[in-house]
Write a protein that holds these residues in place. Structure first.
Motif, PDB file in Angstrom:
ATOM      1  N   LEU A 272       3.572 -10.847   4.906  1.00  0.00           N
ATOM      2  CA  LEU A 272       4.499 -11.523   5.817  1.00  0.00           C
ATOM      3  C   LEU A 272       3.994 -12.910   6.208  1.00  0.00           C
ATOM      4  O   LEU A 272       4.730 -13.889   6.140  1.00  0.00           O
ATOM      5  N   LYS A 273       2.738 -13.004   6.589  1.00  0.00           N
ATOM      6  CA  LYS A 273       2.199 -14.261   7.119  1.00  0.00           C
ATOM      7  C   LYS A 273       1.769 -15.250   6.047  1.00  0.00           C
ATOM      8  O   LYS A 273       1.895 -16.455   6.230  1.00  0.00           O
ATOM      9  N   LYS A 274       1.259 -14.746   4.919  1.00  0.00           N
ATOM     10  CA  LYS A 274       0.731 -15.630   3.881  1.00  0.00           C
ATOM     11  C   LYS A 274       1.578 -15.649   2.610  1.00  0.00           C
ATOM     12  O   LYS A 274       1.252 -16.354   1.664  1.00  0.00           O
ATOM     13  N   GLY A 275       2.628 -14.816   2.568  1.00  0.00           N
ATOM     14  CA  GLY A 275       3.479 -14.758   1.383  1.00  0.00           C
ATOM     15  C   GLY A 275       2.826 -14.092   0.188  1.00  0.00           C
ATOM     16  O   GLY A 275       3.245 -14.292  -0.940  1.00  0.00           O
ATOM     17  N   LYS A 276       1.776 -13.296   0.439  1.00  0.00           N
ATOM     18  CA  LYS A 276       1.059 -12.630  -0.644  1.00  0.00           C
ATOM     19  C   LYS A 276       1.897 -11.486  -1.212  1.00  0.00           C
ATOM     20  O   LYS A 276       2.353 -10.622  -0.475  1.00  0.00           O
ATOM     21  N   PRO A 277       2.114 -11.476  -2.532  1.00  0.00           N
ATOM     22  CA  PRO A 277       2.898 -10.389  -3.137  1.00  0.00           C
ATOM     23  C   PRO A 277       2.051  -9.138  -3.368  1.00  0.00           C
ATOM     24  O   PRO A 277       0.853  -9.227  -3.639  1.00  0.00           O
ATOM     25  N   PHE A 278       2.680  -7.996  -3.263  1.00  0.00           N
ATOM     26  CA  PHE A 278       2.061  -6.703  -3.517  1.00  0.00           C
ATOM     27  C   PHE A 278       3.016  -5.839  -4.324  1.00  0.00           C
ATOM     28  O   PHE A 278       4.220  -6.096  -4.358  1.00  0.00           O
TER      29      PHE A 278
ATOM     30  N   LEU B 107      -2.308  -0.079   5.368  1.00  0.00           N
ATOM     31  CA  LEU B 107      -0.991  -0.484   4.858  1.00  0.00           C
ATOM     32  C   LEU B 107      -0.407  -1.611   5.713  1.00  0.00           C
ATOM     33  O   LEU B 107       0.118  -2.594   5.182  1.00  0.00           O
ATOM     34  N   LEU B 108      -0.524  -1.490   7.022  1.00  0.00           N
ATOM     35  CA  LEU B 108       0.001  -2.517   7.916  1.00  0.00           C
ATOM     36  C   LEU B 108      -0.734  -3.843   7.716  1.00  0.00           C
ATOM     37  O   LEU B 108      -0.117  -4.913   7.752  1.00  0.00           O
ATOM     38  N   ASP B 109      -2.035  -3.790   7.472  1.00  0.00           N
ATOM     39  CA  ASP B 109      -2.799  -5.003   7.213  1.00  0.00           C
ATOM     40  C   ASP B 109      -2.267  -5.728   5.978  1.00  0.00           C
ATOM     41  O   ASP B 109      -2.059  -6.946   6.001  1.00  0.00           O
ATOM     42  N   LYS B 110      -2.005  -4.994   4.902  1.00  0.00           N
ATOM     43  CA  LYS B 110      -1.461  -5.606   3.682  1.00  0.00           C
ATOM     44  C   LYS B 110      -0.055  -6.147   3.918  1.00  0.00           C
ATOM     45  O   LYS B 110       0.297  -7.224   3.431  1.00  0.00           O
ATOM     46  N   LEU B 111       0.752  -5.415   4.668  1.00  0.00           N
ATOM     47  CA  LEU B 111       2.108  -5.888   4.969  1.00  0.00           C
ATOM     48  C   LEU B 111       2.069  -7.180   5.778  1.00  0.00           C
ATOM     49  O   LEU B 111       2.852  -8.101   5.540  1.00  0.00           O
ATOM     50  N   ASN B 112       1.141  -7.275   6.729  1.00  0.00           N
ATOM     51  CA  ASN B 112       0.995  -8.506   7.520  1.00  0.00           C
ATOM     52  C   ASN B 112       0.508  -9.667   6.667  1.00  0.00           C
ATOM     53  O   ASN B 112       0.936 -10.806   6.869  1.00  0.00           O
ATOM     54  N   GLN B 113      -0.378  -9.399   5.700  1.00  0.00           N
ATOM     55  CA  GLN B 113      -0.816 -10.459   4.778  1.00  0.00           C
ATOM     56  C   GLN B 113       0.376 -11.003   3.995  1.00  0.00           C
ATOM     57  O   GLN B 113       0.505 -12.209   3.796  1.00  0.00           O
TER      58      GLN B 113
ATOM     59  N   ILE C 131       0.431   0.709  -1.253  1.00  0.00           N
ATOM     60  CA  ILE C 131       0.550  -0.725  -1.508  1.00  0.00           C
ATOM     61  C   ILE C 131      -0.648  -1.136  -2.358  1.00  0.00           C
ATOM     62  O   ILE C 131      -1.795  -0.902  -1.971  1.00  0.00           O
ATOM     63  N   ASN C 132      -0.366  -1.747  -3.514  1.00  0.00           N
ATOM     64  CA  ASN C 132      -1.425  -2.178  -4.432  1.00  0.00           C
ATOM     65  C   ASN C 132      -1.388  -3.685  -4.582  1.00  0.00           C
ATOM     66  O   ASN C 132      -0.321  -4.303  -4.549  1.00  0.00           O
ATOM     67  N   ASP C 133      -2.573  -4.265  -4.819  1.00  0.00           N
ATOM     68  CA  ASP C 133      -2.653  -5.683  -5.123  1.00  0.00           C
ATOM     69  C   ASP C 133      -1.986  -5.958  -6.457  1.00  0.00           C
ATOM     70  O   ASP C 133      -2.019  -5.117  -7.359  1.00  0.00           O
ATOM     71  N   VAL C 134      -1.381  -7.138  -6.595  1.00  0.00           N
ATOM     72  CA  VAL C 134      -0.767  -7.551  -7.850  1.00  0.00           C
ATOM     73  C   VAL C 134      -1.872  -8.085  -8.746  1.00  0.00           C
ATOM     74  O   VAL C 134      -2.707  -8.864  -8.312  1.00  0.00           O
ATOM     75  N   LYS C 135      -1.869  -7.629  -9.982  1.00  0.00           N
ATOM     76  CA  LYS C 135      -2.922  -8.059 -10.933  1.00  0.00           C
ATOM     77  C   LYS C 135      -2.404  -9.107 -11.867  1.00  0.00           C
ATOM     78  O   LYS C 135      -1.312  -9.224 -12.191  1.00  0.00           O
TER      79      LYS C 135
ATOM     80  N   THR D 299       9.000   5.079  -5.975  1.00  0.00           N
ATOM     81  CA  THR D 299       9.683   3.980  -6.639  1.00  0.00           C
ATOM     82  C   THR D 299       8.891   2.726  -6.309  1.00  0.00           C
ATOM     83  O   THR D 299       8.572   2.481  -5.148  1.00  0.00           O
ATOM     84  N   TRP D 300       8.569   1.947  -7.330  1.00  0.00           N
ATOM     85  CA  TRP D 300       7.708   0.778  -7.136  1.00  0.00           C
ATOM     86  C   TRP D 300       8.502  -0.517  -7.077  1.00  0.00           C
ATOM     87  O   TRP D 300       9.395  -0.743  -7.885  1.00  0.00           O
ATOM     88  N   TYR D 301       8.151  -1.352  -6.118  1.00  0.00           N
ATOM     89  CA  TYR D 301       8.675  -2.711  -5.992  1.00  0.00           C
ATOM     90  C   TYR D 301       7.512  -3.635  -6.304  1.00  0.00           C
ATOM     91  O   TYR D 301       6.605  -3.790  -5.496  1.00  0.00           O
ATOM     92  N   LYS D 302       7.550  -4.240  -7.501  1.00  0.00           N
ATOM     93  CA  LYS D 302       6.427  -5.054  -7.957  1.00  0.00           C
ATOM     94  C   LYS D 302       6.633  -6.505  -7.538  1.00  0.00           C
ATOM     95  O   LYS D 302       7.745  -7.005  -7.497  1.00  0.00           O
ATOM     96  N   ASN D 303       5.516  -7.163  -7.225  1.00  0.00           N
ATOM     97  CA  ASN D 303       5.519  -8.562  -6.782  1.00  0.00           C
ATOM     98  C   ASN D 303       6.431  -8.770  -5.579  1.00  0.00           C
ATOM     99  O   ASN D 303       7.139  -9.769  -5.482  1.00  0.00           O
ATOM    100  N   ALA D 304       6.427  -7.820  -4.672  1.00  0.00           N
ATOM    101  CA  ALA D 304       7.303  -7.884  -3.492  1.00  0.00           C
ATOM    102  C   ALA D 304       6.590  -8.579  -2.335  1.00  0.00           C
ATOM    103  O   ALA D 304       5.384  -8.443  -2.159  1.00  0.00           O
ATOM    104  N   THR D 305       7.363  -9.334  -1.576  1.00  0.00           N
ATOM    105  CA  THR D 305       6.845  -9.938  -0.349  1.00  0.00           C
ATOM    106  C   THR D 305       7.682  -9.454   0.828  1.00  0.00           C
ATOM    107  O   THR D 305       8.872  -9.181   0.698  1.00  0.00           O
ATOM    108  N   ILE D 306       7.039  -9.397   1.963  1.00  0.00           N
ATOM    109  CA  ILE D 306       7.662  -8.884   3.178  1.00  0.00           C
ATOM    110  C   ILE D 306       8.347 -10.030   3.918  1.00  0.00           C
ATOM    111  O   ILE D 306       7.778 -11.100   4.090  1.00  0.00           O
TER     112      ILE D 306
END
Length: 102
Positions: free
Chosen positions: A78-84, A70-76, A98-102, A26-33
């Motif tokens: 969390l810390k920078k508000g980057k959506p994935f 995966l943890l690296d992307k989750l930390n990005q 976890i995929n980058d948002v295009k 199940t995909w959560y698009k443009n999600a932030t941690i």
């Protein structure tokens, strides 16, 4: 005849198992941690990951082969508000992709 049945059976098993990968997510698009913490029940196996403002909690397995990336992307996020776009395995609530948002 038994040989053909066995070959057909093996073919069916392999063809079905190969297609279940992305369909089982199940995909959560443009999600932030919003939070990353140790799982209180199994801290040696999982991290609890909260997604969104009204957090939904999912898990990241420390035994996953892609755990560090995966943890690296989750930390990005969390810390920078980057959506994935985050893929959650159905019925387990474990983050698998976890995929980058295009």
């Amino acid at each position: 005849m038994k040989t053909w049945i066995l070959i057909l059976f093996l073919f069916m098993i392999t063809s079905c198992s190969g297609s279940s990968g992305s369909q089982n997510l199940t995909w959560y698009k443009n999600a932030t941690i919003s939070q990353i913490s140790e799982d209180p029940d199994k801290p040696e196996d999982f991290l609890c990951i909260s997604i969104g403002i009204s957090p939904q909690v999912f898990y990241l397995s420390k035994k996953e082969s892609t755990y560090k990336s995966l943890l690296d992307k989750l930390n990005q996020s969390l810390k920078k508000g980057k959506p994935f776009s985050i893929g959650i395995e159905n019925k387990t609530n474990i983050i698998k992709q976890i995929n980058d948002v295009k």
